[in-house]
Scaffold this motif. Structure first.
Motif, PDB file in Angstrom:
ATOM      1  N   SER A 135     101.646  63.516  48.092  1.00 20.78           N
ATOM      2  CA  SER A 135     102.421  64.231  47.080  1.00 20.78           C
ATOM      3  C   SER A 135     101.469  64.987  46.160  1.00 20.78           C
ATOM      4  CB  SER A 135     103.275  63.269  46.250  1.00 20.78           C
ATOM      5  OG  SER A 135     104.389  62.812  46.982  1.00 20.78           O
ATOM      6  N   VAL A 136     101.692  66.281  46.027  1.00 19.36           N
ATOM      7  CA  VAL A 136     100.979  67.097  45.045  1.00 19.36           C
ATOM      8  C   VAL A 136     101.946  67.307  43.884  1.00 19.36           C
ATOM      9  CG1 VAL A 136      99.833  69.294  44.566  1.00 19.36           C
ATOM     10  CG2 VAL A 136      99.568  68.205  46.819  1.00 19.36           C
ATOM     11  N   ILE A 137     101.622  66.709  42.750  1.00 19.25           N
ATOM     12  CA  ILE A 137     102.519  66.667  41.595  1.00 19.25           C
ATOM     13  C   ILE A 137     101.823  67.345  40.428  1.00 19.25           C
ATOM     14  CG2 ILE A 137     103.708  65.148  39.958  1.00 19.25           C
ATOM     15  CD1 ILE A 137     103.740  63.029  42.266  1.00 19.25           C
ATOM     16  N   TYR A 138     102.476  68.345  39.835  1.00 16.12           N
ATOM     17  CA  TYR A 138     101.780  69.142  38.834  1.00 16.12           C
ATOM     18  C   TYR A 138     102.707  69.569  37.705  1.00 16.12           C
ATOM     19  CZ  TYR A 138     104.160  73.378  40.411  1.00 16.12           C
ATOM     20  OH  TYR A 138     105.126  74.319  40.690  1.00 16.12           O
ATOM     21  N   TYR A 139     102.072  69.988  36.611  1.00 20.02           N
ATOM     22  CA  TYR A 139     102.752  70.783  35.589  1.00 20.02           C
ATOM     23  C   TYR A 139     101.951  72.071  35.420  1.00 20.02           C
ATOM     24  CZ  TYR A 139     104.340  72.955  31.431  1.00 20.02           C
ATOM     25  OH  TYR A 139     104.819  73.916  30.576  1.00 20.02           O
ATOM     26  N   SER A 140     102.657  73.182  35.335  1.00 18.14           N
ATOM     27  CA  SER A 140     102.009  74.479  35.121  1.00 18.14           C
ATOM     28  C   SER A 140     102.853  75.298  34.174  1.00 18.14           C
ATOM     29  CB  SER A 140     101.862  75.220  36.461  1.00 18.14           C
ATOM     30  OG  SER A 140     101.150  76.428  36.305  1.00 18.14           O
ATOM     31  N   VAL A 196     109.787  66.403  40.160  1.00 16.43           N
ATOM     32  CA  VAL A 196     109.264  65.141  40.660  1.00 16.43           C
ATOM     33  C   VAL A 196     110.157  63.973  40.252  1.00 16.43           C
ATOM     34  CG1 VAL A 196     107.770  64.792  38.626  1.00 16.43           C
ATOM     35  CG2 VAL A 196     107.154  63.761  40.836  1.00 16.43           C
ATOM     36  N   THR A 197     110.210  62.975  41.114  1.00 13.81           N
ATOM     37  CA  THR A 197     110.852  61.698  40.814  1.00 13.81           C
ATOM     38  C   THR A 197     109.866  60.583  41.143  1.00 13.81           C
ATOM     39  OG1 THR A 197     111.794  61.302  43.016  1.00 13.81           O
ATOM     40  CG2 THR A 197     113.091  62.663  41.484  1.00 13.81           C
ATOM     41  N   ALA A 198     110.172  59.390  40.696  1.00 22.17           N
ATOM     42  CA  ALA A 198     109.303  58.251  40.984  1.00 22.17           C
ATOM     43  C   ALA A 198     109.140  58.045  42.490  1.00 22.17           C
ATOM     44  CB  ALA A 198     109.866  56.996  40.333  1.00 22.17           C
ATOM     45  N   ASP A 199     110.170  58.344  43.257  1.00 18.48           N
ATOM     46  CA  ASP A 199     110.097  58.164  44.707  1.00 18.48           C
ATOM     47  C   ASP A 199     108.976  58.982  45.330  1.00 18.48           C
ATOM     48  OD1 ASP A 199     111.256  57.307  47.392  1.00 18.48           O
ATOM     49  OD2 ASP A 199     111.414  59.499  47.556  1.00 18.48           O
ATOM     50  N   ASP A 200     108.646  60.128  44.726  1.00 19.07           N
ATOM     51  CA  ASP A 200     107.592  60.962  45.292  1.00 19.07           C
ATOM     52  C   ASP A 200     106.228  60.297  45.194  1.00 19.07           C
ATOM     53  OD1 ASP A 200     109.241  63.244  45.980  1.00 19.07           O
ATOM     54  OD2 ASP A 200     109.428  63.589  43.828  1.00 19.07           O
ATOM     55  N   VAL A 201     106.055  59.413  44.237  1.00 13.00           N
ATOM     56  CA  VAL A 201     104.814  58.637  44.131  1.00 13.00           C
ATOM     57  C   VAL A 201     104.882  57.418  45.042  1.00 13.00           C
ATOM     58  CG1 VAL A 201     103.243  57.425  42.576  1.00 13.00           C
ATOM     59  CG2 VAL A 201     104.494  59.437  41.761  1.00 13.00           C
ATOM     60  N   VAL A 202     105.988  56.702  45.012  1.00 15.88           N
ATOM     61  CA  VAL A 202     106.142  55.502  45.839  1.00 15.88           C
ATOM     62  C   VAL A 202     106.023  55.849  47.326  1.00 15.88           C
ATOM     63  CG1 VAL A 202     107.740  53.665  46.502  1.00 15.88           C
ATOM     64  CG2 VAL A 202     107.536  54.346  44.092  1.00 15.88           C
ATOM     65  N   TRP A 203     106.617  56.971  47.732  1.00 17.82           N
ATOM     66  CA  TRP A 203     106.611  57.404  49.135  1.00 17.82           C
ATOM     67  C   TRP A 203     105.213  57.697  49.652  1.00 17.82           C
ATOM     68  CZ3 TRP A 203     104.982  62.426  50.484  1.00 17.82           C
ATOM     69  CH2 TRP A 203     105.216  62.825  51.803  1.00 17.82           C
ATOM     70  N   ALA A 204     104.351  58.169  48.793  1.00 22.32           N
ATOM     71  CA  ALA A 204     103.073  58.750  49.211  1.00 22.32           C
ATOM     72  C   ALA A 204     102.000  57.703  49.496  1.00 22.32           C
ATOM     73  CB  ALA A 204     102.569  59.702  48.134  1.00 22.32           C
ATOM     74  N   ASP A 205     101.120  58.042  50.437  1.00 18.43           N
ATOM     75  CA  ASP A 205      99.873  57.309  50.626  1.00 18.43           C
ATOM     76  C   ASP A 205      98.804  57.822  49.662  1.00 18.43           C
ATOM     77  OD1 ASP A 205     100.783  55.873  53.034  1.00 18.43           O
ATOM     78  OD2 ASP A 205     100.673  57.845  54.003  1.00 18.43           O
TER      79      ASP A 205
END
Length: 204
Positions: free
Chosen positions: A7-12, A68-77
């Motif tokens: 997951s690539v999670i950002y604020y811009s 983004v949701t919490a699932d995007d972090v939990v899902w990721a390796d």
């Protein structure tokens, strides 16, 4: 072995971090990862956004990127977080999202993943390294495995930041360039490679 999930999670705000994020996604996919691109929700009022044409343009240009949701972090390796520098720290928008992960943290769902970060600032030495180091404090609390690019490739001696990809946008007058894109490629490939090795080792 299944693909690494990243997951690539950002604020811009004005688009620099969004562009680096897209480069990271492309490079990670080329390295064989399954990638999600997610943005942190905007907290600023419309009046503030409208006061800067580049800010409004970026909001519209990234309207198709899911929040983004919490699932995007939990899902990721592996997770790569990105933020512009705000007084040497990450932006409130990204911090607010991270601060909602307490439940997942308590359950141990954020541990044993690879994490890395990227940043931008308006000025040279404008807090990029301290922003990444501040972000990485959180990773230690997660029990995550921090994978910075380091000086593991000759190109890193050109961009000069071992902590993560970073860019000086000079208030929009210095667009993301090949030096930054090369740095993003080094970081993405390293994150995918280490995450794959970790995933294989944990599955053994």
């Amino acid at each position: 072995m299944s693909k690494v999930k990243l997951s690539v999670i950002y604020y811009s705000s004005t688009g620099t971090i969004a562009e680096i994020a897209r480069t990271l996604v492309a490079e990670a996919e080329k390295a064989g990862a399954e990638v999600r691109l997610r943005k942190a929700p905007e907290l600023a009022p419309d009046a503030a956004i409208d006061s800067n044409p580049a800010w409004r343009a970026n909001v519209e240009a990234t309207s198709d990127v899911p929040e983004v949701t919490a699932d995007d972090v939990v899902w990721a390796d592996a997770v790569i977080f990105g933020s512009p520098t705000r007084y040497g720290n990450i932006a409130a928008q990204l911090k607010q999202f991270i601060d909602t992960l307490g439940g997942e943290w308590q359950q141990g769902l954020l541990a044993d993943k690879v994490y890395s970060g990227f940043a931008s600032s308006a000025t040279l030495h404008g807090g990029q390294e301290s922003t990444l180091l501040a972000l990485y404090n959180t990773i230690h609390h997660f029990g995550g495995i921090l994978v910075s690019p380091g000086f593991t490739d000759g190109s890193k001696f050109v961009d000069g930041n071992p902590y993560g990809t970073s860019h000086v946008d000079a208030q929009g007058s210095n667009p993301v360039n090949d030096v930054t894109r090369t740095a993003a490629g080094v970081q993405a490939r390293r994150v995918v490679r280490i995450a794959q090795a970790l995933k294989a080792g944990l599955a053994a």
